[in-house]
Design a protein around this motif. Structure first.
Motif, PDB file in Angstrom:
ATOM      1  N   MET A 333      -4.521  -0.658   6.730  1.00  0.00           N
ATOM      2  CA  MET A 333      -4.219   0.248   5.634  1.00  0.00           C
ATOM      3  C   MET A 333      -4.320  -0.450   4.286  1.00  0.00           C
ATOM      4  O   MET A 333      -4.810   0.139   3.311  1.00  0.00           O
ATOM      5  CB  MET A 333      -2.827   0.855   5.825  1.00  0.00           C
ATOM      6  N   ARG A 334      -3.887  -1.697   4.203  1.00  0.00           N
ATOM      7  CA  ARG A 334      -4.019  -2.432   2.942  1.00  0.00           C
ATOM      8  C   ARG A 334      -5.483  -2.580   2.560  1.00  0.00           C
ATOM      9  O   ARG A 334      -5.857  -2.362   1.400  1.00  0.00           O
ATOM     10  CB  ARG A 334      -3.360  -3.812   3.059  1.00  0.00           C
ATOM     11  N   PHE A 335      -6.312  -2.963   3.523  1.00  0.00           N
ATOM     12  CA  PHE A 335      -7.738  -3.086   3.252  1.00  0.00           C
ATOM     13  C   PHE A 335      -8.336  -1.752   2.828  1.00  0.00           C
ATOM     14  O   PHE A 335      -9.164  -1.677   1.907  1.00  0.00           O
ATOM     15  CB  PHE A 335      -8.454  -3.617   4.504  1.00  0.00           C
ATOM     16  N   THR A 336      -7.912  -0.675   3.479  1.00  0.00           N
ATOM     17  CA  THR A 336      -8.425   0.655   3.174  1.00  0.00           C
ATOM     18  C   THR A 336      -8.115   1.059   1.745  1.00  0.00           C
ATOM     19  O   THR A 336      -8.996   1.520   1.002  1.00  0.00           O
ATOM     20  CB  THR A 336      -7.816   1.685   4.151  1.00  0.00           C
ATOM     21  N   LEU A 339     -10.067  -1.065  -0.815  1.00  0.00           N
ATOM     22  CA  LEU A 339     -11.458  -0.625  -0.929  1.00  0.00           C
ATOM     23  C   LEU A 339     -11.554   0.658  -1.748  1.00  0.00           C
ATOM     24  O   LEU A 339     -12.434   0.799  -2.615  1.00  0.00           O
ATOM     25  CB  LEU A 339     -12.046  -0.416   0.466  1.00  0.00           C
ATOM     26  N   ALA A 340     -10.659   1.603  -1.488  1.00  0.00           N
ATOM     27  CA  ALA A 340     -10.686   2.876  -2.206  1.00  0.00           C
ATOM     28  C   ALA A 340     -10.394   2.681  -3.693  1.00  0.00           C
ATOM     29  O   ALA A 340     -11.059   3.268  -4.557  1.00  0.00           O
ATOM     30  CB  ALA A 340      -9.673   3.835  -1.589  1.00  0.00           C
ATOM     31  N   ALA A 341      -9.391   1.855  -4.010  1.00  0.00           N
ATOM     32  CA  ALA A 341      -8.993   1.649  -5.401  1.00  0.00           C
ATOM     33  C   ALA A 341     -10.122   1.026  -6.212  1.00  0.00           C
ATOM     34  O   ALA A 341     -10.437   1.480  -7.327  1.00  0.00           O
ATOM     35  CB  ALA A 341      -7.739   0.776  -5.464  1.00  0.00           C
ATOM     36  N   PHE A 342     -10.754  -0.004  -5.672  1.00  0.00           N
ATOM     37  CA  PHE A 342     -11.813  -0.676  -6.422  1.00  0.00           C
ATOM     38  C   PHE A 342     -13.088   0.150  -6.475  1.00  0.00           C
ATOM     39  O   PHE A 342     -13.846   0.066  -7.456  1.00  0.00           O
ATOM     40  CB  PHE A 342     -12.076  -2.057  -5.825  1.00  0.00           C
ATOM     41  N   SER A 343     -13.355   0.947  -5.460  1.00  0.00           N
ATOM     42  CA  SER A 343     -14.554   1.791  -5.509  1.00  0.00           C
ATOM     43  C   SER A 343     -14.443   2.824  -6.629  1.00  0.00           C
ATOM     44  O   SER A 343     -15.416   3.085  -7.341  1.00  0.00           O
ATOM     45  CB  SER A 343     -14.776   2.479  -4.162  1.00  0.00           C
ATOM     46  N   LEU A 344     -13.255   3.407  -6.832  1.00  0.00           N
ATOM     47  CA  LEU A 344     -13.083   4.361  -7.921  1.00  0.00           C
ATOM     48  C   LEU A 344     -13.008   3.655  -9.269  1.00  0.00           C
ATOM     49  O   LEU A 344     -13.423   4.212 -10.292  1.00  0.00           O
ATOM     50  CB  LEU A 344     -11.832   5.203  -7.700  1.00  0.00           C
ATOM     51  N   LEU A 345     -12.471   2.432  -9.293  1.00  0.00           N
ATOM     52  CA  LEU A 345     -12.467   1.665 -10.536  1.00  0.00           C
ATOM     53  C   LEU A 345     -13.900   1.347 -10.968  1.00  0.00           C
ATOM     54  O   LEU A 345     -14.253   1.490 -12.151  1.00  0.00           O
ATOM     55  CB  LEU A 345     -11.671   0.378 -10.351  1.00  0.00           C
ATOM     56  N   ILE A 366     -16.028   5.680   2.949  1.00  0.00           N
ATOM     57  CA  ILE A 366     -15.756   4.794   4.086  1.00  0.00           C
ATOM     58  C   ILE A 366     -14.259   4.542   4.180  1.00  0.00           C
ATOM     59  O   ILE A 366     -13.664   4.566   5.268  1.00  0.00           O
ATOM     60  CB  ILE A 366     -16.525   3.471   3.937  1.00  0.00           C
ATOM     61  N   SER A 367     -13.633   4.317   3.032  1.00  0.00           N
ATOM     62  CA  SER A 367     -12.175   4.114   3.032  1.00  0.00           C
ATOM     63  C   SER A 367     -11.456   5.378   3.494  1.00  0.00           C
ATOM     64  O   SER A 367     -10.424   5.291   4.173  1.00  0.00           O
ATOM     65  CB  SER A 367     -11.702   3.706   1.633  1.00  0.00           C
ATOM     66  N   CYS A 368     -11.984   6.564   3.159  1.00  0.00           N
ATOM     67  CA  CYS A 368     -11.373   7.809   3.635  1.00  0.00           C
ATOM     68  C   CYS A 368     -11.483   7.917   5.158  1.00  0.00           C
ATOM     69  O   CYS A 368     -10.546   8.381   5.821  1.00  0.00           O
ATOM     70  CB  CYS A 368     -12.056   9.015   2.979  1.00  0.00           C
ATOM     71  N   GLY A 369     -12.638   7.492   5.701  1.00  0.00           N
ATOM     72  CA  GLY A 369     -12.787   7.487   7.155  1.00  0.00           C
ATOM     73  C   GLY A 369     -11.832   6.540   7.841  1.00  0.00           C
ATOM     74  O   GLY A 369     -11.337   6.822   8.943  1.00  0.00           O
ATOM     75  N   LEU A 370     -11.538   5.420   7.206  1.00  0.00           N
ATOM     76  CA  LEU A 370     -10.538   4.491   7.723  1.00  0.00           C
ATOM     77  C   LEU A 370      -9.130   5.055   7.590  1.00  0.00           C
ATOM     78  O   LEU A 370      -8.283   4.887   8.474  1.00  0.00           O
ATOM     79  CB  LEU A 370     -10.622   3.161   6.971  1.00  0.00           C
ATOM     80  N   PHE A 371      -8.903   5.744   6.483  1.00  0.00           N
ATOM     81  CA  PHE A 371      -7.553   6.174   6.137  1.00  0.00           C
ATOM     82  C   PHE A 371      -7.004   7.223   7.109  1.00  0.00           C
ATOM     83  O   PHE A 371      -5.840   7.122   7.538  1.00  0.00           O
ATOM     84  CB  PHE A 371      -7.553   6.735   4.709  1.00  0.00           C
ATOM     85  N   SER A 372      -7.805   8.220   7.452  1.00  0.00           N
ATOM     86  CA  SER A 372      -7.283   9.349   8.237  1.00  0.00           C
ATOM     87  C   SER A 372      -6.690   8.921   9.579  1.00  0.00           C
ATOM     88  O   SER A 372      -5.523   9.216   9.862  1.00  0.00           O
ATOM     89  CB  SER A 372      -8.391  10.392   8.432  1.00  0.00           C
ATOM     90  N   PRO A 373      -7.442   8.220  10.453  1.00  0.00           N
ATOM     91  CA  PRO A 373      -6.829   7.816  11.729  1.00  0.00           C
ATOM     92  C   PRO A 373      -5.747   6.768  11.566  1.00  0.00           C
ATOM     93  O   PRO A 373      -4.760   6.765  12.308  1.00  0.00           O
ATOM     94  CB  PRO A 373      -8.018   7.291  12.540  1.00  0.00           C
ATOM     95  N   CYS A 374      -5.904   5.884  10.585  1.00  0.00           N
ATOM     96  CA  CYS A 374      -4.892   4.843  10.382  1.00  0.00           C
ATOM     97  C   CYS A 374      -3.565   5.460   9.948  1.00  0.00           C
ATOM     98  O   CYS A 374      -2.496   5.082  10.449  1.00  0.00           O
ATOM     99  CB  CYS A 374      -5.379   3.846   9.331  1.00  0.00           C
ATOM    100  N   LEU A 375      -3.618   6.422   9.024  1.00  0.00           N
ATOM    101  CA  LEU A 375      -2.391   7.083   8.593  1.00  0.00           C
ATOM    102  C   LEU A 375      -1.751   7.846   9.742  1.00  0.00           C
ATOM    103  O   LEU A 375      -0.521   7.838   9.900  1.00  0.00           O
ATOM    104  CB  LEU A 375      -2.692   8.028   7.435  1.00  0.00           C
ATOM    105  N   LEU A 426      -4.191   4.787  -6.572  1.00  0.00           N
ATOM    106  CA  LEU A 426      -4.460   3.989  -5.378  1.00  0.00           C
ATOM    107  C   LEU A 426      -3.903   2.575  -5.501  1.00  0.00           C
ATOM    108  O   LEU A 426      -3.438   1.999  -4.510  1.00  0.00           O
ATOM    109  CB  LEU A 426      -5.968   3.958  -5.114  1.00  0.00           C
ATOM    110  N   PHE A 427      -3.944   2.003  -6.686  1.00  0.00           N
ATOM    111  CA  PHE A 427      -3.326   0.694  -6.867  1.00  0.00           C
ATOM    112  C   PHE A 427      -1.814   0.770  -6.678  1.00  0.00           C
ATOM    113  O   PHE A 427      -1.195  -0.155  -6.143  1.00  0.00           O
ATOM    114  CB  PHE A 427      -3.678   0.120  -8.245  1.00  0.00           C
ATOM    115  N   CYS A 428      -1.211   1.878  -7.106  1.00  0.00           N
ATOM    116  CA  CYS A 428       0.214   2.079  -6.837  1.00  0.00           C
ATOM    117  C   CYS A 428       0.463   2.178  -5.331  1.00  0.00           C
ATOM    118  O   CYS A 428       1.437   1.616  -4.811  1.00  0.00           O
ATOM    119  CB  CYS A 428       0.701   3.346  -7.529  1.00  0.00           C
TER     120      CYS A 428
END
Length: 458
Positions: A333-336, A339-345, A366-375, A426-428
């Motif tokens: 989840m941290r990696f996800t 990745l999402a925060a920096f991609s939008l930045l 890609i981060s969204c694909g990681l996020f759904s099952p991980c969450l 996302l950084f928060c």
């Protein structure tokens, strides 16, 4: 010279091959213990979930165009869309909380019925009827994202006595959802072209009828909190939040990430349009002195949409691979989120380059694909089963409020500023996720269910 369209097609092939590669690699580590039982549960869940998801995706592309053909002014259309969010915010949360008490299967049936009624309202051109349809749509959307997952989690625990195989089912559900989104979009386009903008809603209603029948026949009922006192779920929820602050931390991560994700859905086409316009203006300014400049490329939104869906599928497959490699969920989840925060930045920093935007958008998806099952697995690990639906719905409230705030302020904010705000959210979330790891251990998922990580003998 490599064109944008060929580059996007290349990425689609790469991410598609990557997804199937992760699935093939995963099979090397998967045995056959209780495989028939798990496959039957997985099959009947995915079958019904696919029809439920298809009914939702079929309606999305042409709802705005249909309202325009009815002669509605843009202000009325905006009210209709905003009413859908408010309905999910208020009524959707209430209906989702009922699933713990009155049954997850029953509320899945309510989803099909409400969405079917919403499809029927499309045939009317009166504003009040369309508004009622949007209210029903908001309720249905909230149910889709809460009760189906909760039913699956409980059935896995009840039939398998643990959660082995749940990760794989969630990965396939996310991947099937992306494939259905592409197929439903193509079907909706053909139907709208041949039979009018209302025809995709007719097709959606048939999917809902099939979903209702299959759910009634194939699924068992399961409950969370079936206490006779209606206020018990709220009391229990408050007590659990006070008992284990990690529930609150996971909920805040969910709220912030989903707010950024939903905001992205509204903004990605606008960002590409603005980048294309800036490139066109630059071409016009330099056309007199530089005769070798090429004209502006037409943006293939449909192809880019397929790329974004393929990116989600690749992210889901990547999560399955990381799971069998025994990566810690909190680390994934941290990696996800990182990745999402920096991609939008980077989307904000390279807003003038269409190519950079396509790459950043792909990384975010890609981060969204990681996020759904991980969450989903993290919620299984920490959320008490008896109030699972109530908690998920409760933590969707802030994300709705964030998105509504963005929609209200959209006229006064630039596209880049909105992506920068989403990156800040996302950084928060990343800071909160680090706090989750450092948080003292409390009672985990009070109730009869216990989380078990994936093992090689799955």
């Amino acid at each position: 010279m490599i064109t944008l369209d060929s580059f996007v097609n290349f990425l689609i092939v790469i991410f598609g091959m990557g997804f199937f590669a992760t699935q093939s690699f995963e099979r090397l580590f998967v045995g056959t213990t209780n495989e028939n039982q798990k496959n039957w549960l997985r099959f009947k869940y995915l079958l019904i979930f696919c029809f439920a998801a298809a009914s939702d995706w079929l309606q999305g592309p042409y709802i705005y165009a249909l309202y325009e053909t009815y002669g509605l002014p843009k202000s009325d259309i905006a009210v209709l869309f905003l009413s859908g969010f408010l309905s999910s915010l208020v009524f959707g949360t209430f209906f989702c909380s009922l699933a713990d008490k009155y049954g997850r299967k029953r509320m899945c049936l309510v989803y099909s019925f409400c969405y079917f009624c919403a499809c029927l309202t499309i045939s009317s051109k009166t504003f009040d009827t369309l508004l009622f349809g949007r209210v029903l749509t908001g309720i249905s959307t909230a149910l889709l994202h809460v009760v189906f997952e909760s039913w699956l989690v409980h059935e896995h625990a009840k039939q398998m006595q643990n959660f082995e195989g749940l990760s794989k089912t969630l990965v396939w559900a996310s991947s099937c959802n992306t494939i259905i989104a592409v197929i439903a979009g193509m079907i909706a386009r053909r139907l709208a072209t041949d039979y009018g903008f209302s025809s995709p809603f007719t097709a959606s209603s048939w999917c809902l009828v099939i979903c209702f029948i299959l759910t009634a026949i194939l699924w068992n009922e399961n409950y969370g909190d079936n206490s006779p006192k209606s206020a018990y779920s709220i009391v229990t929820t408050i007590a659990e939040l006070r008992k284990d602050n990690r529930i609150l931390l996971i909920g805040l991560v969910q709220s912030l990430f989903e707010a950024a994700w939903n905001s992205f859905i509204f903004m990605w086409t606008t960002a590409l349009q603005e980048a294309a316009q800036k490139r066109s203006d630059s071409f016009e300014d330099n056309s007199i002195t530089n005769t070798n400049n090429l004209p502006q490329e037409e943006i293939a939104y449909g192809t880019i949409f397929v790329l974004l869906m393929a990116s989600i599928a690749f992210g889901s497959g990547l999560f399955g691979l990381m799971s069998i490699m025994r990566c810690r969920l909190e680390s994934i989840m941290r990696f996800t989120i990182f990745l999402a925060a920096f991609s939008l930045l980077f989307t904000y920093l390279f807003a003038n380059s269409i190519w950079a935007l396509v790459i950043c958008f792909s990384l975010f998806k890609i981060s969204c694909g990681l996020f759904s099952p991980c969450l989903s697995i993290l919620r299984t690990k920490y959320f008490p089963e008896q109030i699972r639906c109530t908690l998920i719905a409760l933590f969707r409230l802030p994300s709705y409020l964030f998105v509504i705030a963005i929609l209200i302020k959209m006229a006064s904010l630039s596209t880049g500023a909105i992506f920068l705000i989403c990156s800040g959210w996302l950084f928060c979330a990343l800071i909160i996720q680090y706090q989750l790891v450092l948080s003292p251990k409390g009672t985990i998922a009070s109730g009869p269910l216990t989380f078990h990580p994936i093992r090689n003998d799955e």
